[in-house]
Design a protein around this motif. Structure first.
Motif, short mmCIF file in Angstrom:
data_model
loop_
_atom_site.label_atom_id
_atom_site.label_comp_id
_atom_site.label_asym_id
_atom_site.label_seq_id
_atom_site.Cartn_x
_atom_site.Cartn_y
_atom_site.Cartn_z
N PRO A 263 0.81 -1.22 0.00
CA PRO A 263 0.00 0.00 0.00
C PRO A 263 0.85 1.28 0.00
CG PRO A 263 -0.05 -1.07 2.15
CD PRO A 263 0.61 -2.03 1.21
N ILE A 264 2.14 1.13 0.32
CA ILE A 264 3.03 2.30 0.29
C ILE A 264 3.49 2.59 -1.13
CG2 ILE A 264 5.15 3.30 1.26
CD1 ILE A 264 3.01 2.84 3.29
N PHE A 265 3.33 1.63 -2.04
CA PHE A 265 3.80 1.82 -3.42
C PHE A 265 3.23 3.07 -4.08
CE2 PHE A 265 2.61 1.14 -7.90
CZ PHE A 265 3.87 1.30 -8.48
N PRO A 266 1.90 3.24 -4.15
CA PRO A 266 1.39 4.45 -4.81
C PRO A 266 1.72 5.72 -4.04
CG PRO A 266 -0.41 3.21 -3.83
CD PRO A 266 0.81 2.35 -3.73
N LEU A 267 1.89 5.60 -2.72
CA LEU A 267 2.22 6.77 -1.91
C LEU A 267 3.63 7.26 -2.22
CD1 LEU A 267 1.18 8.63 0.32
CD2 LEU A 267 2.15 7.05 2.00
N LEU A 268 4.59 6.34 -2.29
CA LEU A 268 5.95 6.73 -2.65
C LEU A 268 6.04 7.15 -4.11
CD1 LEU A 268 8.97 6.99 -2.02
CD2 LEU A 268 9.22 4.57 -2.60
N LEU A 269 5.32 6.45 -4.96
CA LEU A 269 5.33 6.77 -6.39
C LEU A 269 4.90 8.21 -6.63
CD1 LEU A 269 5.64 5.66 -9.31
CD2 LEU A 269 3.19 5.12 -9.23
N CYS A 270 3.90 8.67 -5.92
CA CYS A 270 3.36 10.02 -6.09
C CYS A 270 3.84 10.96 -4.98
CB CYS A 270 1.84 9.99 -6.12
SG CYS A 270 1.14 8.91 -7.39
N ALA A 271 4.99 10.65 -4.38
CA ALA A 271 5.46 11.41 -3.23
C ALA A 271 5.67 12.89 -3.54
CB ALA A 271 6.76 10.80 -2.71
N TYR A 272 6.16 13.19 -4.74
CA TYR A 272 6.43 14.60 -5.06
C TYR A 272 5.17 15.46 -5.03
CZ TYR A 272 7.40 18.73 -7.89
OH TYR A 272 7.47 20.02 -8.37
N PRO A 273 4.12 15.15 -5.81
CA PRO A 273 2.93 16.02 -5.74
C PRO A 273 2.22 15.93 -4.39
CG PRO A 273 2.52 14.12 -7.15
CD PRO A 273 3.99 14.13 -6.87
N ILE A 274 2.23 14.76 -3.75
CA ILE A 274 1.56 14.62 -2.46
C ILE A 274 2.24 15.48 -1.40
CG2 ILE A 274 1.06 13.05 -0.54
CD1 ILE A 274 0.56 10.86 -2.62
N PHE A 275 3.57 15.34 -1.30
CA PHE A 275 4.27 16.10 -0.26
C PHE A 275 4.32 17.59 -0.59
CE2 PHE A 275 7.95 17.62 2.18
CZ PHE A 275 7.50 17.26 3.46
N GLU A 276 4.38 17.92 -1.87
CA GLU A 276 4.32 19.34 -2.26
C GLU A 276 3.03 19.97 -1.75
OE1 GLU A 276 5.40 22.95 -3.89
OE2 GLU A 276 6.64 21.15 -4.05
N THR A 277 1.93 19.24 -1.85
CA THR A 277 0.64 19.74 -1.38
C THR A 277 0.61 19.88 0.14
OG1 THR A 277 -0.46 18.67 -3.26
CG2 THR A 277 -1.85 19.35 -1.41
N ILE A 278 1.07 18.83 0.85
CA ILE A 278 1.08 18.87 2.31
C ILE A 278 2.00 19.98 2.82
CG2 ILE A 278 1.75 17.57 4.39
CD1 ILE A 278 0.95 15.01 2.87
N PHE A 279 3.18 20.08 2.23
CA PHE A 279 4.14 21.10 2.66
C PHE A 279 3.62 22.50 2.37
CE2 PHE A 279 8.09 23.61 2.20
CZ PHE A 279 8.67 23.33 3.43
N THR A 280 2.95 22.67 1.24
CA THR A 280 2.37 23.97 0.91
C THR A 280 1.30 24.37 1.92
OG1 THR A 280 2.80 23.67 -1.46
CG2 THR A 280 1.10 25.27 -0.85
N MET A 281 0.45 23.43 2.30
CA MET A 281 -0.59 23.71 3.30
C MET A 281 0.04 24.07 4.64
SD MET A 281 -3.19 20.61 2.26
CE MET A 281 -4.36 20.94 3.56
N TYR A 282 1.07 23.32 5.05
CA TYR A 282 1.77 23.63 6.30
C TYR A 282 2.40 25.02 6.25
CZ TYR A 282 5.73 23.83 9.48
OH TYR A 282 6.64 24.24 10.41
#
Length: 212
Positions: A88-107
């Motif tokens: 289940p971590i596969f798609p999370l790591l695969l899309c880590a750049y846009p996902i973390f960019e969004t989280i970091f931007t919100m923070y």
């Protein structure tokens, strides 16, 4: 995906790499539907990319970016749900750049700047790279051409960042432990890189300069 859609070819090439990675894993586990859907999506994105990069003749817009984001999320969920071998971590790591960019931007907006998380700003990682790493001398009648080239030269930096999560996710798609460590490493690298650039301490080897 809408968050990282800031420069020619940036979002589309990242999505292209991600869906190809999903297609590979779908092939490995024998999931014909996910494999075929990923290849179709990759073909469509590649067709868009050749018109978007480097000249920017067409653009994704909100509709295109949200559609690609939905397709990535849906295909990732289907791949994990239909195949127990896929971590289940596969798609999370695969899309880590846009996902973390969004989280970091919100923070950054909520806790650092004290504004609404949906408020626009101009200090995304890709914006900082454009301003502080790509330095072109603009002159008279060449100004428009060089501005366009400066735009397109920003994207390859972020493609490399995206690959740092795509490659390990493809190599260890079945191992939750290894993928988790790479996900943590990606977060650390992203925060370190952002902090260096925003504080004007960009590593010299990353700065692209054109001399007269």
């Amino acid at each position: 995906i809408n968050i990282i859609d800031g420069f020619n070819g940036l979002a589309s090439m990242c999505v292209f790499m991600m869906v190809l990675a999903m297609a590979y894993v779908g092939f490995q586990v024998g999931d014909t539907f996910v494999f075929t859907a990923c290849l179709i999506t990759a073909g469509a994105v590649l067709g868009f990319f050749v018109w978007n990069f480097p000249a920017g003749l067409i653009f994704l817009g909100d509709g295109g970016a949200y559609l690609l984001g939905f397709l990535l999320a849906e295909l990732g969920i289907l791949l994990v749900h239909r195949n127990e071998r896929v971590s289940p971590i596969f798609p999370l790591l695969l899309c880590a750049y846009p996902i973390f960019e969004t989280i970091f931007t919100m923070y950054r907006r909520k806790f650092v700047r004290g504004v609404a998380t949906a408020a626009p700003d101009g200090i995304h990682l890709h914006t900082l790279i454009h301003r502080r790493l790509i330095r072109w001398t603009l002159q008279n009648n060449l100004e428009r051409r060089r501005l366009r080239r400066r735009n397109s030269m920003t994207s390859p930096y972020l493609w490399m960042l995206c690959l740092t999560s795509v490659i390990p996710s493809v190599l260890w798609w079945h191992s939750t432990a290894i993928l988790s460590w790479f996900l943590l490493a990606f977060v650390i690298v992203y925060v370190w890189l952002y902090a260096r650039i925003v504080r004007f301490k960009t590593p010299r080897w990353m700065v692209f300069r054109r001399h007269r």
